[in-house]
Design a protein around this motif. Structure first.
Motif, PDB file in Angstrom:
ATOM      1  N   SER A 117      41.471  43.896  30.604  1.00 55.92           N
ATOM      2  CA  SER A 117      42.787  43.899  29.942  1.00 55.92           C
ATOM      3  C   SER A 117      42.673  44.317  28.487  1.00 55.92           C
ATOM      4  O   SER A 117      43.673  44.617  27.845  1.00 55.92           O
ATOM      5  CB  SER A 117      43.468  42.549  30.086  1.00 55.92           C
ATOM      6  OG  SER A 117      42.561  41.524  29.825  1.00 55.92           O
ATOM      7  N   LEU A 147      48.460  47.877  28.253  1.00 57.05           N
ATOM      8  CA  LEU A 147      48.001  47.376  29.551  1.00 57.05           C
ATOM      9  C   LEU A 147      48.751  46.102  29.914  1.00 57.05           C
ATOM     10  O   LEU A 147      49.017  45.265  29.068  1.00 57.05           O
ATOM     11  CB  LEU A 147      46.496  47.132  29.496  1.00 57.05           C
ATOM     12  CG  LEU A 147      45.689  48.404  29.238  1.00 57.05           C
ATOM     13  CD1 LEU A 147      44.231  48.073  28.984  1.00 57.05           C
ATOM     14  CD2 LEU A 147      45.810  49.359  30.420  1.00 57.05           C
ATOM     15  N   ARG A 148      49.086  46.001  31.183  1.00 58.50           N
ATOM     16  CA  ARG A 148      49.750  44.805  31.705  1.00 58.50           C
ATOM     17  C   ARG A 148      49.156  44.502  33.056  1.00 58.50           C
ATOM     18  O   ARG A 148      48.369  45.277  33.590  1.00 58.50           O
ATOM     19  CB  ARG A 148      51.247  45.049  31.883  1.00 58.50           C
ATOM     20  CG  ARG A 148      51.940  45.353  30.592  1.00 58.50           C
ATOM     21  CD  ARG A 148      53.434  45.160  30.721  1.00 58.50           C
ATOM     22  NE  ARG A 148      54.064  45.656  29.510  1.00 58.50           N
ATOM     23  CZ  ARG A 148      55.181  46.370  29.478  1.00 58.50           C
ATOM     24  NH1 ARG A 148      55.828  46.613  30.592  1.00 58.50           N
ATOM     25  NH2 ARG A 148      55.662  46.791  28.342  1.00 58.50           N
ATOM     26  N   TYR A 207      47.622  41.199  40.162  1.00 59.53           N
ATOM     27  CA  TYR A 207      46.957  42.060  39.179  1.00 59.53           C
ATOM     28  C   TYR A 207      46.462  43.339  39.844  1.00 59.53           C
ATOM     29  O   TYR A 207      45.866  43.298  40.918  1.00 59.53           O
ATOM     30  CB  TYR A 207      45.753  41.343  38.542  1.00 59.53           C
ATOM     31  CG  TYR A 207      46.152  40.283  37.569  1.00 59.53           C
ATOM     32  CD1 TYR A 207      46.425  40.605  36.244  1.00 59.53           C
ATOM     33  CD2 TYR A 207      46.279  38.959  37.979  1.00 59.53           C
ATOM     34  CE1 TYR A 207      46.809  39.627  35.344  1.00 59.53           C
ATOM     35  CE2 TYR A 207      46.662  37.974  37.083  1.00 59.53           C
ATOM     36  CZ  TYR A 207      46.927  38.310  35.763  1.00 59.53           C
ATOM     37  OH  TYR A 207      47.311  37.361  34.877  1.00 59.53           O
TER      38      TYR A 207
END
Ligand code: AMO
Length: 470
Positions: A435, A223-224, A424
């Motif tokens: 996250s 995840l980013r 985001y």
């Protein structure tokens, strides 16, 4: 009948009925001001010396986020008391009747701010409250309208919207699959789709020629900020087209939709860079073409990147497609692909769209000949029986008159991030993951009970305590 707060502007001296949430309150001695919030905005309610005692008493009891319905008279605000920042800022409503529909615990964080100052964990735990803040209401409504305009464009260009299954077989798109156990077929599993890639190609075999879907895509990847387990794609595929035709149609769609919201696009037609040029010029294939001033103005700088290497070496030193195995090679490299020669030099008929430093879309002209597809699978190390097991269905379909075809998919969240300036993914999704890979509000992933496990023919091997993640 209830009207929206913003409608009071046309109701001077008339009685109106409003309903919504208490967004704020100010006590000024004998006068109480309440900001009432509904889906359309805010209006100021007034409880004063002329208000009936019982109504005034209820007004005094109101607290943030209580849900109320009122009747009252629309008045012009006294001179000097107007609020030019508010759509209804010239008016207020003198309350005559009030009904408290629901009380609220004090919210765990302020809702009138932009929310960036609050931790992600808290915001997502109470996402239904977080979503009440004006910034997120705007983002989510923009998303809805954006999707509607994309649909309108595609329908007017003769596309058919077709849903494809969520319970399916894994497609190699570069990420891990989310796996769903089958109750009816012990020991067998579905995979959730990383994209509708194979189905949309089958729809070309089926003769639809122009398909699109607002498709959920689900990938178990690291995840980013701009990458979630779930994202939504504008997914399309066309038959009898060249790369230039797909890019032109898509570019027309992006320009029409984005400009309809008033955004400025830096360069039209979108500049086109080869992968090689992009690497040399920008050091990356996800570059940002905006000047500092354009960043402040919210300009969108789209560009295409084309001519990607078909394969790269993975960490084990084995060939893997840079995008997906279904792409066709450039015609002049077809021989190399079929012979398995000069593998690193083979260029794919692939195109990516970048905007403001993000990859916002990508696609390709596909291999529509079974032997070309097979050659790709061999280069990436599949044995013939494995090709048959994993892709037999596609190779079989390709024996029945498959038209040349190609398409692409955009990440809706990434496009909205560039439009809103958000950094985001979670700011443009209603219920994003945290996250650390957990759901908003609901506590998932979570354990399931023994009975469910037994029905699914599963047994959990307890993770060793030091590798246990919370
Ligand atoms: P690709 O894997 O490049 O192509 O995905 C298409 C676009 O989807 C967005 N995207 C994501 N957004 C958020 N979170 C993620 N984890 C994520 N992964 C991808 C990006 C990307 O450009 N089937 C092919 C498309 C095709 O060839 O037609 C595909 O899925 O904006």
């Amino acid at each position: 009948m209830r009207i929206l707060t913003k409608e009071i502007n046309a109701k001077l001296d008339q009685e109106v009925e409003l309903a919504g949430w208490v967004a704020g309150r100010r006590d000024h001695g004998k006068i109480i001001f309440i900001d009432l919030r509904d889906r359309g905005g805010l209006a100021q309610l007034v409880f004063g010396p002329k208000t009936e005692a019982e109504v005034y008493r209820l007004g005094e009891s109101l607290r943030p986020e209580w849900v109320i319905r009122i009747k009252g008279e629309v008045k012009k605000r006294p001179v000097g008391m107007e609020n030019p920042e508010l759509e209804t800022g010239q008016y207020e409503v003198a309350v005559k009747e009030i009904q408290i529909l629901n009380r609220s615990d004090p919210p765990p964080f302020p809702l009138e701010t932009d929310g960036y100052e609050i931790s992600e964990e808290t915001r997502l735990k109470y996402r239904y409250l977080d979503l009440r803040r004006p910034r997120l209401q705007r983002n989510i409504k923009l998303r809805s309208e954006f999707t509607r305009r994309v649909r309108d464009f595609l329908f007017s260009h003769d596309f058919v919207e077709i849903e494809t299954p969520l319970l399916t077989k894994s497609t190699p798109e570069g990420a891990r699959d989310f796996i769903v156990p089958s109750r009816l077929h012990p020991g067998k599993f579905f995979a959730l789709p990383q994209s509708p890639q194979q189905y949309k190609q089958l729809l070309m075999v089926a003769g639809f020629e122009r398909y699109f879907q607002i498709a959920r895509a689900i990938r178990d990847e690291d995840l980013r900020a701009d990458r979630g387990f779930e994202h939504t794609q504008i997914d399309l595929e066309m038959s009898f087209v060249t790369r230039e035709e797909v890019m032109a149609l898509d570019e027309a769609m992006i320009i029409a939709v984005v400009e309809s919201f008033g955004y400025q696009i830096k360069t039209k037609p979108f500049p086109v860079f080869s992968y090689q040029e992009a690497k040399e010029k920008f050091g990356s294939d996800r570059f940002d073409l905006r000047s500092e001033e354009e960043k402040a103005k919210g300009v969108l700088a789209f560009a295409w990147v084309v001519d990607f290497p078909f394969f790269e070496k993975d960490e084990k030193g084995e060939w893997t497609p840079t995008h997906n195995p279904f792409s066709a090679p450039k015609e002049e490299h077809l021989e190399w692909l079929l012979e398995g020669e000069n593998i690193g030099a083979i260029v794919a008929n692939q195109y990516d769209l970048v905007c403001n430093g993000y990859e916002v879309g990508g696609g390709s002209i596909r291999s529509h000949q079974p032997e070309v597809l097979k050659a790709v699978f061999r280069i990436i190390g599949y044995k013939d029986e494995e090709i048959e097991r994993q892709f037999g269905h596609l190779l079989e379909a390709f024996r029945y008159g498959v038209p040349p075809h190609g398409g692409l998919a955009h990440g809706i969240e990434r496009l909205l991030m560039t439009m809103t300036g958000e950094t985001y993914l979670r700011e443009v999704q209603a219920f994003p993951q945290t996250s650390s890979g957990r759901t908003s509000v609901m506590d998932a992933p979570s354990e399931i009970d023994e009975k469910q496990l037994a029905e699914l023919h599963l047994r959990v091997i307890e993770p060793k305590s030091d590798s246990k993640k919370n």
